[in-house]
Design a protein around this motif. Structure first.
Motif: not given
Length: 303
Positions: A21-37
């Motif tokens: 949601r910030s200014a970093y949003g202009v950079f190409p990025q992928q988001h994932r979660h670590v599927h642990g406990s």
């Protein structure tokens, strides 16, 4: 460099939320979660030249460049520090810490944001109360760390898998990472035999030595913290740790010097004095005894 604890920004639930949601949003990025406990956030981003401010979040933010060779500066409340962003570096923002970043070129990063609740769970009863201070020695860039780089890569690869064994692997990787960082920060107490130092006494000793590493620390000052005589303190210390108090302090001086060696603007003489060594020669001799190499050779290995 010790980050200043700041008020966590309520506008962002997580660092990943801020990144989107910030200014970093202009950079190409992928988001994932670590599927642990307990979920941690992963970000893979291609950054360009920028100067941004990051708010304090209730997470330990760990990153490593996958591809980078550019200048950059950071400020965590104690002034600007200059460095060279290199592939495989360890970069940390302690929990509850505001930070500013100036990046002079392109780089690709993997970022892992670990909730404070998970850090406390993993470190267990010996977890320090103030995690901002705990991880402060690693704030910013701490030079090359192959272990952290390998773990972050593996977590990213593993994050696309949903099998139970993948969740178990994720838990173990995050646990190993947090323990590795706590040990690198040098703030966890060793396992002490019953009847010797209490955890509270040990932390008082650590805090005192960390605050006075720039000068000579007489043995009497450390003994006074525990209320023991110098002779009894020395005997108990060696029984508890396997080291003399002098050797322990020298190791802590060398540990702090490693962080400062990553800051190219500081001369070896300046680092020696700021870490409590008598002069550059004393610094070199002590550093070689602990690490097996000279400070200059260590510094060249960081570049």
């Amino acid at each position: 460099m010790r980050p200043q604890t700041a008020q966590v920004d309520p506008a962002y639930r997580t660092y990943a939320d801020f990144y989107l949601r910030s200014a970093y949003g202009v950079f190409p990025q992928q988001h994932r979660h670590v599927h642990g406990s307990m979920r941690s956030s992963l970000i893979l981003v291609d950054q360009g030249r920028h100067e941004f401010a990051d708010p304090a979040v209730d997470e330990l933010v760990v990153s490593t460049p996958l591809d980078a060779s550019c200048s950059y500066d950071w400020n965590m409340g104690a002034g600007w520090v200059s460095g060279q962003s290199c592939t495989g570096d360890l970069i940390i923002v302690p929990p509850g810490t505001d930070s500013r970043w100036r990046t002079g070129g392109d780089r690709r990063l993997i970022i892992l944001a670990i909730p404070v609740a998970l850090v406390r769970q993993l470190l267990g009863p010996d977890c320090p109360a103030d995690l901002a201070t705990t991880f402060a020695p690693l704030g910013g860039s701490s030079g090359n760390d192959p272990f952290v780089a390998a773990v972050l890569r593996r977590l990213w690869e593993n994050s696309g898998e949903e099998q139970p064994i993948s969740r178990l692997l994720a838990d173990r990787l995050v646990e190993a990472l947090v323990c590795h960082l706590a040990l690198r920060a040098g703030t966890l107490a060793p396992t002490l035999p019953p009847g010797l130092f209490s955890l509270r006494e040990w932390r008082k000793l650590e805090d005192y030595v960390d605050a006075h590493l720039h000068r000579d620390i007489p043995l009497l000052e450390l003994a006074d913290i525990t209320g023991w005589s110098v002779r009894h303190f020395s005997r108990m210390f060696r029984q508890a740790t396997g080291k003399t108090p002098h050797d322990w302090i020298v190791a802590k001086r060398v540990g702090r010097s490693k962080d400062l060696l990553g800051k190219q603007k500081l001369s070896l003489a300046e680092i020696a004095l700021s870490c409590g060594f008598a002069d550059q020669s004393h610094f070199t001799t002590s550093f070689r005894k602990v690490t097996g190499m000279t400070p200059l050779r260590w510094r060249r290995g960081l570049v």
